[in-house]
Design a protein around this motif. Sequence first.
Motif, PDB file in Angstrom:
ATOM      1  N   ARG A 114      -5.663 -20.824  -4.289  1.00 20.25           N
ATOM      2  CA  ARG A 114      -6.117 -21.146  -5.642  1.00 20.25           C
ATOM      3  C   ARG A 114      -7.094 -20.088  -6.172  1.00 20.25           C
ATOM      4  O   ARG A 114      -7.002 -19.679  -7.325  1.00 20.25           O
ATOM      5  CB  ARG A 114      -6.811 -22.513  -5.662  1.00 20.25           C
ATOM      6  N   GLU A 115      -8.023 -19.640  -5.331  1.00 21.74           N
ATOM      7  CA  GLU A 115      -9.045 -18.696  -5.782  1.00 21.74           C
ATOM      8  C   GLU A 115      -8.515 -17.278  -5.937  1.00 21.74           C
ATOM      9  O   GLU A 115      -8.828 -16.601  -6.912  1.00 21.74           O
ATOM     10  CB  GLU A 115     -10.229 -18.697  -4.814  1.00 21.74           C
ATOM     11  N   GLU A 116      -7.717 -16.827  -4.992  1.00 25.19           N
ATOM     12  CA  GLU A 116      -7.283 -15.435  -5.000  1.00 25.19           C
ATOM     13  C   GLU A 116      -6.015 -15.200  -5.817  1.00 25.19           C
ATOM     14  O   GLU A 116      -5.867 -14.162  -6.447  1.00 25.19           O
ATOM     15  CB  GLU A 116      -7.054 -14.941  -3.560  1.00 25.19           C
ATOM     16  N   VAL A 165      -3.229 -28.369 -14.156  1.00 21.23           N
ATOM     17  CA  VAL A 165      -3.432 -27.344 -15.169  1.00 21.23           C
ATOM     18  C   VAL A 165      -4.669 -26.560 -14.747  1.00 21.23           C
ATOM     19  O   VAL A 165      -5.712 -27.145 -14.458  1.00 21.23           O
ATOM     20  CB  VAL A 165      -3.649 -27.973 -16.576  1.00 21.23           C
ATOM     21  N   VAL A 166      -4.554 -25.227 -14.760  1.00 22.36           N
ATOM     22  CA  VAL A 166      -5.640 -24.367 -14.307  1.00 22.36           C
ATOM     23  C   VAL A 166      -6.160 -23.571 -15.491  1.00 22.36           C
ATOM     24  O   VAL A 166      -5.400 -22.960 -16.241  1.00 22.36           O
ATOM     25  CB  VAL A 166      -5.159 -23.406 -13.197  1.00 22.36           C
ATOM     26  N   PHE A 167      -7.463 -23.622 -15.674  1.00 25.55           N
ATOM     27  CA  PHE A 167      -8.117 -22.814 -16.692  1.00 25.55           C
ATOM     28  C   PHE A 167      -8.902 -21.700 -15.995  1.00 25.55           C
ATOM     29  O   PHE A 167      -9.759 -21.987 -15.142  1.00 25.55           O
ATOM     30  CB  PHE A 167      -9.091 -23.671 -17.529  1.00 25.55           C
ATOM     31  N   VAL A 168      -8.632 -20.460 -16.353  1.00 24.86           N
ATOM     32  CA  VAL A 168      -9.312 -19.317 -15.745  1.00 24.86           C
ATOM     33  C   VAL A 168     -10.426 -18.876 -16.688  1.00 24.86           C
ATOM     34  O   VAL A 168     -10.182 -18.541 -17.849  1.00 24.86           O
ATOM     35  CB  VAL A 168      -8.336 -18.161 -15.495  1.00 24.86           C
ATOM     36  N   ILE A 169     -11.648 -18.892 -16.178  1.00 27.29           N
ATOM     37  CA  ILE A 169     -12.809 -18.484 -16.961  1.00 27.29           C
ATOM     38  C   ILE A 169     -13.374 -17.217 -16.314  1.00 27.29           C
ATOM     39  O   ILE A 169     -13.704 -17.210 -15.141  1.00 27.29           O
ATOM     40  CB  ILE A 169     -13.877 -19.596 -16.984  1.00 27.29           C
ATOM     41  N   LYS A 170     -13.489 -16.164 -17.140  1.00 28.27           N
ATOM     42  CA  LYS A 170     -14.003 -14.908 -16.600  1.00 28.27           C
ATOM     43  C   LYS A 170     -15.362 -14.621 -17.160  1.00 28.27           C
ATOM     44  O   LYS A 170     -15.739 -14.967 -18.202  1.00 28.27           O
ATOM     45  CB  LYS A 170     -13.061 -13.756 -16.944  1.00 28.27           C
TER      46      LYS A 170
END
Length: 99
Positions: free
Chosen positions: A83-85, A94-99
Amino acid sequence: MKLNDFRAALTKLLLNKYVIATSCFFVWLTLFDEDSLIERFNLSSQASELRKQRNQVSEEIANDRKKMDDLRNSRETLEKFAREEYLMKAPDEVVFVIK
């Protein structure tokens, strides 16, 4: 008179051909030779730096091996890593990617 005698003896000693040859030999060994003292000092410091790097790399290898063992033996750790890499998700998530 004693000071003049001392200066004369010192001058005679310093002008001796053996003293001059020996002095030139030591200057050559210290400064100009392929294996000079300066080169030996540089190589010694480089070897010390390489030993530090070797120790750091050995520690990194040990940490990576521990992580690999954890990934092979624990499903939860494997899922967390995925999940992290690789931003993998379960089909119903549902995955939200926050940078």
